[in-house]
Design a protein around this motif. Structure first.
Motif, mmCIF file in Angstrom:
data_model
loop_
_atom_site.group_PDB
_atom_site.id
_atom_site.type_symbol
_atom_site.label_atom_id
_atom_site.label_comp_id
_atom_site.label_asym_id
_atom_site.label_seq_id
_atom_site.Cartn_x
_atom_site.Cartn_y
_atom_site.Cartn_z
ATOM 1 N N CYS A 183 1.393 72.494 -16.540
ATOM 2 C CA CYS A 183 1.361 73.015 -15.173
ATOM 3 C C CYS A 183 1.207 74.526 -15.201
ATOM 4 O O CYS A 183 1.351 75.174 -16.241
ATOM 5 N N GLN A 216 1.042 74.035 -9.810
ATOM 6 C CA GLN A 216 -0.202 73.284 -9.955
ATOM 7 C C GLN A 216 -0.132 72.419 -11.207
ATOM 8 O O GLN A 216 0.250 72.899 -12.276
ATOM 9 N N ILE A 253 5.235 70.594 -7.079
ATOM 10 C CA ILE A 253 3.786 70.372 -7.055
ATOM 11 C C ILE A 253 3.360 69.772 -5.717
ATOM 12 O O ILE A 253 2.311 70.139 -5.161
ATOM 13 N N HIS A 312 -0.584 79.503 -9.082
ATOM 14 C CA HIS A 312 -1.683 80.322 -8.555
ATOM 15 C C HIS A 312 -1.352 81.805 -8.732
ATOM 16 O O HIS A 312 -0.190 82.216 -8.674
ATOM 17 N N ASN A 366 2.707 72.325 -3.282
ATOM 18 C CA ASN A 366 1.665 73.271 -3.687
ATOM 19 C C ASN A 366 2.229 74.597 -4.187
ATOM 20 O O ASN A 366 1.539 75.620 -4.159
ATOM 21 N N ARG A 375 -1.929 71.092 -14.073
ATOM 22 C CA ARG A 375 -3.179 71.423 -14.760
ATOM 23 C C ARG A 375 -3.729 70.219 -15.530
ATOM 24 O O ARG A 375 -4.932 69.996 -15.571
#
Length: 474
Positions: free
Chosen positions: A66, A53, A47, A69, A50, A55
């Protein structure tokens, strides 16, 4: 992440258990961290880069769910196919001439047929992630009736689908439509199985103990009310999550399970003998049974003092009628507890809340849902302090009068009140809590709403940090 469909939000605990089952997390010599703790570290690293993600997070920053993308998800799909890590079925493409030379498969189409399944999966398949519906395995089960065709579901169709894959390590069935009328006994022959997520009716068989490598057991549906005695022989079990209330008898001799997560335990099983044999628990969900056969009137205490690693406890009385109202004072809780949720507990005193839960030095979240109290006043004295409490949720309370100061909740971040129709007002001194970030009201009294607005307005006029206020009406 390619094993999950696009935009899928996966729970942290589930993802880490899958990592462990797949062998991505290995205990290093001399390490004092558990496999789950190492998995959380890996997740936080991904995380921070990046790649994944977060959540949803808890108040202490822990990651609850999580995702990934969409562009990175597409990259994962391409990379997984290229390096032969996993094959993902998202659309019905023509079947290959030869079986795929991979060990992991994820089915994300609307449905899948037995014929395609048979042609696609090699015998060396190690992991199956199923989001698709499984069609009837035999065309002979489709019988014409005039202009209509009647489809018959073979009750043992899961056995038919799975019987060839003796090397399975992961079987994760996410599609709730894939449901068996009984536990498919063929699964007990998968000696290498480490992660099992399945939906079925009926009992868990004694032969489940043949799965000596099983680490995670997730069962939904109208499953067993009594766990088999042989479950005490499964030394590698780390996580049991059951949708139904399940009774577990006392252990065989001095058997000890390395469980860290147990969801769906019947309150009648909460004996010292059981708890002392699962003393590594970090998360526990206890429910009252519907049936009187598991009611023990002499069970006066829920003594969890032996669970010295327990961090999260949820207790729910899911019966519509109560043979036994367990008092708050009946709970003997470990000091390690961080999160506590009590649902549908009846006839306790607000003074019991103060005297019992203030003795938990690490308590950060307290949720009281759908309960009836013997009094409608909660008056806190100057000596009553919830020193580390960050979240307080009261739902369906008959509370009318609440007297408290900022000193009683010095670290509170979030106050949530739901269906508190009788509450006259929120203590005005709550605005002085320096850490308080938000107040949420869901279908509360008009006077309680007005008091919340007054608290926020006073803090704005004093130039303090903005306090967020959320008022929701059904």
């Amino acid at each position: 992440m390619s094993s999950f469909p696009e935009d899928f939000e996966v729970e942290t605990w589930r993802l880490i258990q899958l990592w462990i089952a797949e062998g991505f997390i290995i205990m290093t010599h001399g390490s004092h961290k558990s496999l789950e703790e190492v998995g959380i570290y890996y997740l936080e690293e991904l995380i921070s880069r990046n790649l994944l993600q977060a959540r949803k997070r808890r108040f202490n920053g822990e990651i609850k769910t999580c995702g990934i993308h969409d562009l990175l998800h597409e990259f994962c799909l391409i990379e997984a196919e290229m390096i032969k890590f996993m094959h993902v079925e998202r659309t019905h493409l023509p079947l290959p001439e030869h079986k795929h030379d991979v060990h992991r498969f994820s089915f994300q189409t609307i449905s899948y047929s037995y014929e395609d399944w048979y042609e696609l999966l090699p015998l060396v398949t190690r992991s199956i992630y199923l989001f698709s519906r499984l069609d009837s395995p035999f065309s002979s089960l489709i019988k014409p009736l005039g202009k209509l065709s009647i489809h018959y579901r073979d009750p043992n169709y899961l056995h038919t689908y799975l019987r060839r894959f003796n090397l399975l390590r992961v079987l994760a069935i996410f599609n709730e439509g894939v449901r068996s009328p009984s536990f498919p006994l063929v699964i007990t022959k998968f000696f290498h199985l480490r992660y099992l997520q399945i939906r079925f009716d009926g009992d868990i068989p004694e032969s489940i103990s043949e799965l000596q490598n099983l680490q995670t057991l997730i069962c939904s549906g109208n499953s067993s009310e009594t766990l088999p005695q042989n479950i005490w022989m499964m030394k590698n079990l780390r996580c049991i999550r059951l949708r139904e209330v399940s009774y577990i008898s006392s252990p065989i001799s001095e058997s000890i399970l390395n469980l860290e997560d147990f969801s769906g335990l019947c309150s009648a099983s909460c004996t010292k003998e059981v708890f002392s044999s699962i003393s590594n628990l970090k998360r526990l969900i206890i429910r009252e049974p519907f049936l009187i056969q598991h009611y023990f009137p002499d069970l006066e205490l829920l003594d969890m003092s032996s669970l010295r690693k327990l961090e999260e406890l949820k207790y729910s009385n899911c019966r519509n009628y109560c043979f036994m109202d367990i008092s708050i004072k009946s709970f003997v809780l470990p000091t390690s507890l961080k999160r506590l949720t009590l649902s549908m507990c009846n006839y306790f005193l607000w003074e019991d809340i103060s005297s019992t839960f203030m003795m938990l030095p690490n308590l950060e979240e307290l949720k009281l849902k759908r309960y009836q109290t013997s009094s409608d006043e909660w008056i806190l004295s100057d000596n009553d302090k919830f020193k580390r409490l960050k979240l307080l949720l009261l739902s369906g309370s008959s509370l009318k009068r609440w007297e408290a100061s900022s000193d009683n909740f010095p670290n509170l971040k979030r106050l949530v009140l739901q269906y508190c129709y009788d509450l006259q007002e929120i203590p005005t001194d709550f605005g002085e809590i320096a850490t308080l970030e938000s107040i949420e009201l869901h279908d509360c009294s008009v006077t309680a709403e007005d008091s919340a607005r007054k608290i926020v307005q006073e803090q704005e006029e004093m130039g303090n940090n903005p306090l967020k206020l959320y008022i929701h009406k059904s």
